[in-house]
Write a protein that holds these residues in place. Structure first.
Motif, short mmCIF file in Angstrom:
data_model
loop_
_atom_site.label_atom_id
_atom_site.label_comp_id
_atom_site.label_asym_id
_atom_site.label_seq_id
_atom_site.Cartn_x
_atom_site.Cartn_y
_atom_site.Cartn_z
N LYS A 60 0.75 -1.11 0.06
CA LYS A 60 -0.12 -0.16 -0.07
C LYS A 60 0.87 1.41 0.04
O LYS A 60 0.63 2.38 0.95
CB LYS A 60 -0.97 0.05 1.22
CG LYS A 60 -1.89 -1.19 1.12
CD LYS A 60 -2.97 -1.15 2.34
CE LYS A 60 -3.85 -2.51 2.15
NZ LYS A 60 -4.90 -2.41 3.12
N LEU A 61 1.93 1.12 -0.88
CA LEU A 61 2.70 2.40 -1.08
C LEU A 61 2.16 3.66 -1.99
O LEU A 61 2.77 4.60 -1.73
CB LEU A 61 4.23 1.98 -1.50
CG LEU A 61 4.81 0.96 -0.50
CD1 LEU A 61 6.03 0.34 -1.28
CD2 LEU A 61 5.23 1.45 0.89
N GLY A 62 1.52 3.23 -2.79
CA GLY A 62 0.83 4.42 -3.65
C GLY A 62 0.37 3.65 -4.72
O GLY A 62 -0.09 2.44 -4.78
N LEU A 87 3.11 8.33 -4.58
CA LEU A 87 3.01 7.83 -3.17
C LEU A 87 1.46 7.84 -2.43
O LEU A 87 0.98 8.90 -2.86
CB LEU A 87 4.27 8.70 -2.21
CG LEU A 87 5.41 8.42 -2.36
CD1 LEU A 87 6.28 9.43 -1.86
CD2 LEU A 87 5.81 7.08 -1.77
N ALA A 88 1.31 6.99 -1.74
CA ALA A 88 -0.03 6.98 -1.16
C ALA A 88 -0.61 8.10 -0.43
O ALA A 88 -1.55 8.62 -0.36
CB ALA A 88 -0.01 5.57 -0.23
N GLU A 89 0.75 8.58 0.47
CA GLU A 89 -0.08 9.82 1.14
C GLU A 89 -0.11 11.17 0.47
O GLU A 89 -0.86 12.07 0.73
CB GLU A 89 1.13 10.21 2.29
CG GLU A 89 2.46 10.61 1.73
CD GLU A 89 3.53 9.30 1.62
OE1 GLU A 89 4.63 9.61 1.64
OE2 GLU A 89 2.96 7.89 1.84
N ARG A 90 0.32 10.97 -0.98
CA ARG A 90 0.18 12.22 -1.72
C ARG A 90 -1.27 11.98 -2.66
O ARG A 90 -1.90 13.01 -3.15
CB ARG A 90 1.04 12.66 -2.83
CG ARG A 90 2.57 12.97 -2.07
CD ARG A 90 3.46 13.28 -2.85
NE ARG A 90 3.23 14.24 -3.87
CZ ARG A 90 3.19 14.39 -5.28
NH1 ARG A 90 3.79 13.14 -5.95
NH2 ARG A 90 2.95 15.49 -6.02
N PRO A 92 -4.13 9.45 -1.98
CA PRO A 92 -4.91 8.44 -0.78
C PRO A 92 -6.25 7.73 -1.74
O PRO A 92 -6.50 6.64 -1.40
CB PRO A 92 -5.40 9.07 0.37
CG PRO A 92 -5.46 10.52 0.19
CD PRO A 92 -4.39 10.76 -0.82
N ARG A 93 -6.86 8.82 -2.51
CA ARG A 93 -7.70 8.04 -3.49
C ARG A 93 -7.52 8.49 -4.81
O ARG A 93 -7.03 9.68 -5.07
CB ARG A 93 -9.22 8.88 -3.15
CG ARG A 93 -9.66 8.21 -1.72
CD ARG A 93 -10.97 8.97 -1.47
NE ARG A 93 -11.81 8.42 -2.42
CZ ARG A 93 -13.06 7.82 -2.27
NH1 ARG A 93 -13.28 7.82 -1.04
NH2 ARG A 93 -13.81 7.25 -3.15
N ASP A 104 5.56 11.09 -8.48
CA ASP A 104 6.93 10.84 -7.76
C ASP A 104 7.92 10.34 -8.63
O ASP A 104 8.89 10.59 -8.67
CB ASP A 104 6.76 9.96 -6.49
CG ASP A 104 5.76 11.01 -5.50
OD1 ASP A 104 6.24 11.92 -4.90
OD2 ASP A 104 4.53 10.45 -5.30
#
Length: 183
Positions: A60-62, A87-90, A92-93, A104
């Motif tokens: 679940k990295l991105g 990246l997932a944090e950038r 999330p959906r 990235d």
């Protein structure tokens, strides 16, 4: 005298809806129609997406996408790399339309209709927009070029292993495994 109007993302979206058979990008207010890639280069794209996606998704990295995923970039261009990772944090959906950020990681694979200069320019453009790593794959020469902002180009060949420790710690794949196989 008539003046030319720069096209916008909305114009691109309308053209894409009216002509879904074409892949298009918006570059400096102009629509660029992308030609189909060669078979070999598309197979390399598919393999890179598969390998990267199979490594990224379980952790679940991105998000990993191929060339149909467009990015609405900070300078208002809408571009689509052959392969991208965010990246997932950038992100999330997944957005329904274009992602409003620079990926990235972006990858371009040279096809017979591409020039190395245009691909290198595209990678530099993405780096200027915030992409952290750009990769150029040249199947015919079996060479990979890795670009990072303010760094020298790293060149890899068949005896090397691709790693991206600054973005994907632990990810590695032998360069030779990314090319089209011979049966």
């Amino acid at each position: 005298m008539a003046s030319l109007t720069a096209l916008t993302r909305k114009d691109l979206e309308k053209l894409q809806a009216d002509h879904p058979e074409y892949r298009m990008e918006l570059v400096d207010g102009q629509i660029i129609i992308m030609s189909p890639s060669g078979y070999e280069s598309d197979e390399v794209v598919a393999e890179f997406v598969r390998v990267l996606g199979n490594w990224v998704r379980p952790q679940k990295l991105g998000r990993v996408t191929a060339s149909s995923a467009g990015f609405d970039l900070p300078n208002a261009n809408v571009r689509a790399p052959d392969v991208s990772f965010v990246l997932a944090e950038r992100l999330p959906r997944s957005p329904r339309s274009f992602a409003e950020l620079a990926p990235d990681l972006m990858v371009e694979v040279k096809s017979p209709t591409d020039t190395l200069k245009s691909l290198r320019d595209k990678i530099q453009f993405f780096l200027e927009q915030g992409t952290k790593v750009g990769i150029l794959m040249h199947p015919q020469q079996r060479r990979v070029e890795i670009y990072r902002p303010e760094s020298e180009v790293e060149i890899l060949g068949d005896g090397d292993v691709l790693t991206i420790p600054d973005l994907l710690p632990g990810f590695e794949v032998a360069i030779v495994d990314l090319w089209s196989p011979e049966f």
